[in-house]
Design an enzyme around this catalytic site. Structure first.
Site, short mmCIF file in Angstrom:
data_model
loop_
_atom_site.label_atom_id
_atom_site.label_comp_id
_atom_site.label_asym_id
_atom_site.label_seq_id
_atom_site.Cartn_x
_atom_site.Cartn_y
_atom_site.Cartn_z
N GLY A 159 -4.29 -4.47 -4.49
CA GLY A 159 -5.28 -3.45 -4.85
C GLY A 159 -4.53 -2.21 -5.28
CG HIS A 160 -1.55 -2.01 -7.76
ND1 HIS A 160 -0.61 -2.52 -8.62
CD2 HIS A 160 -1.15 -2.39 -6.53
CE1 HIS A 160 0.31 -3.18 -7.92
NE2 HIS A 160 -0.01 -3.13 -6.66
CG ASP B 26 -1.73 -1.26 1.34
OD1 ASP B 26 -2.26 -1.72 0.32
OD2 ASP B 26 -1.78 -1.83 2.45
CD GLN C 242 0.67 -9.01 -2.86
OE1 GLN C 242 1.37 -9.69 -3.61
NE2 GLN C 242 -0.56 -8.69 -3.18
CE LYS D 218 3.05 -2.34 -4.60
NZ LYS D 218 2.78 -2.23 -3.17
P1 IMP Z 1 -2.60 -12.73 1.75
O1 IMP Z 1 -1.68 -12.21 0.71
O2 IMP Z 1 -4.04 -12.46 1.47
O3 IMP Z 1 -2.33 -14.17 2.07
O4 IMP Z 1 -2.30 -11.95 3.11
C1 IMP Z 1 -1.06 -12.09 3.81
C2 IMP Z 1 -0.62 -10.75 4.40
O5 IMP Z 1 -0.26 -9.88 3.34
C3 IMP Z 1 -1.69 -10.03 5.20
O6 IMP Z 1 -1.07 -9.31 6.24
C4 IMP Z 1 -2.28 -9.05 4.20
O7 IMP Z 1 -2.88 -7.94 4.81
C5 IMP Z 1 -1.03 -8.67 3.43
N1 IMP Z 1 -1.31 -8.24 2.06
C6 IMP Z 1 -1.59 -9.01 0.99
N2 IMP Z 1 -1.74 -8.26 -0.11
C7 IMP Z 1 -1.52 -6.99 0.27
C8 IMP Z 1 -1.50 -5.76 -0.45
O8 IMP Z 1 -1.68 -5.68 -1.67
N3 IMP Z 1 -1.25 -4.65 0.32
C9 IMP Z 1 -1.00 -4.71 1.64
N4 IMP Z 1 -1.00 -5.84 2.34
C10 IMP Z 1 -1.25 -6.98 1.66
#
Ligand code: IMP
Length: 425
Positions: free
Chosen positions: A41-42, A14, A225, A17
């Site tokens: 989520g971009h 977040d 991420q 990007k």
């Molecule tokens: P998952 O990717 O849904 O398995 O989540 C694993 C961890 O990564 C959690 O703490 C999520 O909040 C974090 N996470 C996954 N995708 C994002 C992203 O695009 N932005 C911020 N945090 C993310």
């Protein structure tokens, strides 16, 4: 010569990007994503219209850009189809411009189910995932039982794999979580419809990318991420299940690493984190609320409030080490306007002992005390400033300090959500 550029989150995601991608993609021929799935989520705002991309590389918003979804991604096909339809409805063509790797893995309903049950169940450690089935899809990939896009077009393979997967899920997870059994026919039926819809987009993206390289097209590799969520380098186990630092961009696409000219690390001017896991500079009081509110720190995928805190040089130095960034973009600097002072974490301390390295032990990381250097804040609204020299002197000092500590040039500074609110140095 045209440049190939990678964009990678330097913190816990977040970092904004989407906005930097949007700016850079203007002069790029091909944008590609290589890891993660609909957990990302971009957000891009164009002429007041908000676009949130979960799967399709957000650079597709530029009309002349081709977009590639690489083999390293995990795809929720219902979500992919929604995104395609949303883009088309808003005048953005996808036919002939969007390519989906035939080697990418598919997120199925039971992956989401296992992910969500794992978060709810007292038998498992809560990670605070997005619930999008990311971990279980990658689990199946690594276990060599995953279903790939190519399997959709090889009936026998799909049937065998899907039957075996459903039998395993119903037997093992059904017992463990007390689940309702998944039906083969229901899932197979859904997949057949998705397969028809996405067929025109499916490609062997390895040879496609090779062809683009040979034509000397320029690439933007869009990391999703971020480094501290990387399954190898991040704050394990509080991470996502892919390599969200630089290496993942290559294994997840087939792009030739020797052709990369620039890798930009994206850092927010402060820190945020969604979900569980240690966060040394977290601010839970008034300042945390100030950052959350002013920065609009609510997840674009889940709507969850993001935890907020101060800039952390210890983890940022580590991120620079992992990725070897050529330069840095600092985003959301405008959010800091109005703070009396701005602390930056320069090292950690535990029982009076200084720690400069980013700890690998999760309980240790949860215990460290940040050591702060305090900077004077500024009051001015900086959101329309386009020239670094016109920033308040305190803001310039803040940026210069981060830059000198990270030994990496800050080349871009974002000062607001709109496309125009950006300083190029
Ligand atoms: P998952 O990717 O849904 O398995 O989540 C694993 C961890 O990564 C959690 O703490 C999520 O909040 C974090 N996470 C996954 N995708 C994002 C992203 O695009 N932005 C911020 N945090 C993310």
């Amino acid at each position: 010569m045209k440049k190939n550029i990678a964009i990678i989150g330097g913190q816990w995601g977040d970092e904004g990007k989407g906005k930097i991608v949007d700016y850079i993609a203007e002069n790029i021929d091909v944008v590609l994503r290589a890891q993660g799935g609909a957990n990302a989520g971009h957000t891009v705002i164009v002429n007041g219209k908000k676009f949130i991309f979960h799967l399709i590389p957000s650079g597709i918003i530029h009309k002349n850009v081709k977009a590639v979804i690489g083999n390293g991604m995990v795809l929720d096909l219902a979500e992919l189809i929604n995104e395609i339809k949303f883009l088309n409805k808003n005048g953005i063509e996808t036919a002939g411009r969007l390519f989906v790797s035939n080697r990418a893995h598919i997120t199925l309903p039971f992956h989401k189910y296992i992910d969500q049950q794992g978060e709810r169940s007292s038998k498992e450690k809560k990670i605070g995932t997005t619930g999008r089935g990311i971990g279980p899809t990658y689990m199946d990939k690594i276990a060599r039982v995953g279903i790939r896009i190519a399997d959709l077009y090889e009936r026998e393979t799909l049937r065998e794999k899907l039957e075996a997967n459903i039998a395993r899920v119903n037997e093992i997870y059904g017992k463990f979580y007390g689940a309702i059994p998944f039906s083969y026919h229901e899932i197979a039926g859904e997949l057949a419809a998705y397969a028809d819809f996405i067929k025109p987009y499916v490609a062997d993206t390895v040879s496609l990318i090779k062809g683009f390289e040979e034509q000397e097209l320029s690439f933007l590799l869009e990391g999703a991420q971020a480094t501290l969520l990387d399954v190898d380098f991040g704050t394990y186990p509080y991470v996502t299940s892919s390599n969200s630092s630089i290496g993942g961009l290559f294994t997840g696409s087939g792009f030739n690493p020797f052709l990369l000219n620039r890798s930009i690390g994206i850092f927010k001017a402060y820190c945020t984190r969604v979900g569980e896991g240690p966060f040394p500079t977290e601010q839970t009081g008034e300042i945390g609320e100030f950052l959350q509110e002013k920065g609009g720190e609510f997840g674009s995928t889940t709507g969850r409030p993001r935890r907020c805190g101060f800039f952390d040089l210890v983890s940022a130095r580590y991120s620079c080490m992992v990725n070897g960034f050529s330069d840095i973009a600092i985003t959301k600097l405008d959010v800091l306007s109005g703070l009396g002072e701005i602390p930056v974490c320069v090292s950690y301390e535990i029982d009076g002992k200084k720690i400069d390295e980013f700890p690998s032990q999760i309980k240790l990381l949860a215990k460290v005390k940040p050591v702060y250097k305090r900077f004077e804040g500024w009051k001015e609204d900086i959101s329309n400033i386009k020239d670094f020299d016109r920033l308040p002197s305190q803001a310039r000092e803040y940026i210069r300090y981060i830059e000198s500590e990270l030994k990496t040039r800050v080349s871009l500074i974002a000062t607001g959500p709109e496309r125009e609110s950006l300083i190029e140095r």
